[in-house]
Design an enzyme around this catalytic site. Structure first.
Site, short mmCIF file in Angstrom:
data_model
loop_
_atom_site.label_atom_id
_atom_site.label_comp_id
_atom_site.label_asym_id
_atom_site.label_seq_id
_atom_site.Cartn_x
_atom_site.Cartn_y
_atom_site.Cartn_z
N ASP A 15 -7.37 -1.41 3.36
CA ASP A 15 -6.48 -2.45 3.43
C ASP A 15 -6.82 -3.88 3.83
O ASP A 15 -6.47 -5.00 3.73
CB ASP A 15 -5.22 -2.17 3.62
CG ASP A 15 -4.47 -1.01 2.85
OD1 ASP A 15 -4.86 -1.09 1.88
OD2 ASP A 15 -3.86 -0.36 3.71
N ASP B 23 -1.96 -0.60 5.85
CA ASP B 23 -1.80 0.06 7.09
C ASP B 23 -3.51 0.62 7.43
O ASP B 23 -3.94 0.73 8.47
CB ASP B 23 -1.18 1.28 7.26
CG ASP B 23 -1.82 2.58 6.38
OD1 ASP B 23 -2.27 2.42 5.16
OD2 ASP B 23 -1.91 3.76 6.77
N ASP C 22 1.02 -1.35 0.01
CA ASP C 22 0.07 -0.04 0.16
C ASP C 22 0.88 1.16 0.08
O ASP C 22 1.85 1.14 0.23
CB ASP C 22 -0.77 0.03 1.22
CG ASP C 22 -1.65 1.32 1.68
OD1 ASP C 22 -2.17 1.97 0.77
OD2 ASP C 22 -1.12 1.92 2.53
#
Ligand code: ADP
Ligand code: MG
Length: 361
Positions: A243, A239, A50
């Site tokens: 996600d 995080d 990410d």
């Protein structure tokens, strides 16, 4: 005849190594929430990152503002602050203004932005696509996306109010991690909900060849599912709330310790959090520890099986006496334990730890 056989060596072969691996990870601040992850990490072929809050610090500052209606920057900032009233997204911190009451009917849409009501007006703050659902087509005088600046739009029903340009910096250890993982033969991907131009710029800066911007939580999930469909074993590192689904889907998931609780709840490993933490610093080491652990488990199982296969017929035929048998039994457990200690200690970067006390038999 039973004296020399040593099921303990067989039984110890894996747990002693996994306990040791867990302790080494913990010494580096990485919490292992599911023990099977040590096994799976070894087989990982692809790592998907990410962006916001993972490869970047998630400490945004407002670098610019472009008004799109009649309201000025201060008024728009106050509206943005009210909309972020309940958000724990890193972007929310950039809009904090003292003394502003939160908006009502607040709704957080992971990967897109926030919505709320101020007086009679429904407002949105977030991506252009998210705001366009409320405001219609974006105005023609929208700013061109600068590669390093994340545009965050503010809009009401049928009206665009402005766009903030936010800046965030990569984590100091991000480039080193990318190089370390690539050197271990892993294929790296960057998949983010941020503007595609910002995502591409960071990917190029860090040396990640494969990237996708403007990704919704579903897009992230589909991206990993597609990789898995083509035979890849995927580790996902993220995080945010956005996600959580993709972390649950990946073969191995790692969540930032300072990130959303929902992301951590889905993760096999939780990376160090806290203001001074360098959460990415221990990831390459986790791969080394996992690879070394699985190598040692295979060595230990091979040794324990070979020992038992030889010792039993030797005792049955009277080729070894009782005291040799007793010595052999103790030695086989000892070798399995010492092999686990020594080999994992030599895993690159492994911290030296006192050996655990074990009763063997
Ligand atoms: P990443 O996938 O890189 O972690 P996010 O999915 O968290 O990024 O965010 C993607 C985009 O969605 C952001 O760049 C921003 O435009 C918008 N966004 C998400 N959450 C918020 C929020 N709380 N406030 C404003 N914008 C947001
Ligand atoms: Mg994020």
């Amino acid at each position: 005849m039973l004296v020399p056989t040593c099921p303990c060596a067989l039984a110890l072969a894996a747990p002693i190594v996994l306990t040791r691996a867990n302790a080494l990870l913990l010494a580096g601040g990485i919490a292992l929430t599911r023990g099977r992850a040590i096994e799976t990490i070894e087989r990982v072929t692809d790592v998907v990152f990410d962006k916001t809050g993972t490869l970047t610090q998630g400490r945004f500052s407002i670098a610019g503002f472009v008004p799109l209606g009649t309201s000025g920057e201060a008024a728009c900032r106050a509206l943005a602050c009210a909309l972020e009233g309940e958000s724990r997204h890193p972007i929310a911190r950039a809009f904090r203004v003292e003394g502003v009451a939160p908006a009502v009917d607040l709704r957080n849409v992971p990967g897109s932005g926030v919505e709320g009501r101020i007086g009679a007006c429904r407002l949105r703050l977030g991506t252009a696509a998210f705001c366009a659902e409320l405001a219609g087509l974006p105005p023609s005088r929208s700013p061109a996306a600068a590669a390093s600046q994340t545009p965050v739009w503010l809009a009401g029903e049928g009206a665009w109010l402005g766009v903030f340009l936010l800046e965030d910096a990569p984590r100091a250890e991000a480039a080193g991690l990318v190089a370390d993982l690539a050197a271990r033969g892993l294929k790296l991907h960057l998949v983010s909900g941020d503007h595609p131009a910002v995502v591409e710029a960071l990917a190029r800066r860090l040396g990640i060849d494969t990237f996708l911007g403007g990704a919704t939580p579903q897009d992230k999930f589909d991206y990993v599912a597609r990789l898995q469909g083509s035979g890849a074993r995927v580790a996902m590192i993220g995080d945010g709330l956005n996600d959580a689904p993709v972390l649950a889907r990946a073969d191995v998931s790692m969540a930032m310790g300072g990130g959303a609780d929902a992301a951590q709840a889905q993760a096999d490993l939780v990376l160090p959090g806290g203001a001074r933490a360098r959460p990415l610093a221990g990831i390459a080491r986790a791969f080394d520890i996992s690879r070394a652990s699985m190598r040692v488990i295979r060595q230990n199982l091979g040794w324990a099986l070979a020992y038992n296969a030889l010792a039993l017929p030797a005792a049955a035929t009277g080729w070894i006496g009782p005291w040799e048998a007793a010595l052999g039994m103790a030695a086989s457990s000892f070798i399995v334990v010492v092999n686990a200690m020594r080999s994992l200690e030599r895993a690159p970067g492994a911290a030296r730890l006192p050996a655990p006390v074990l009763a063997t038999g």
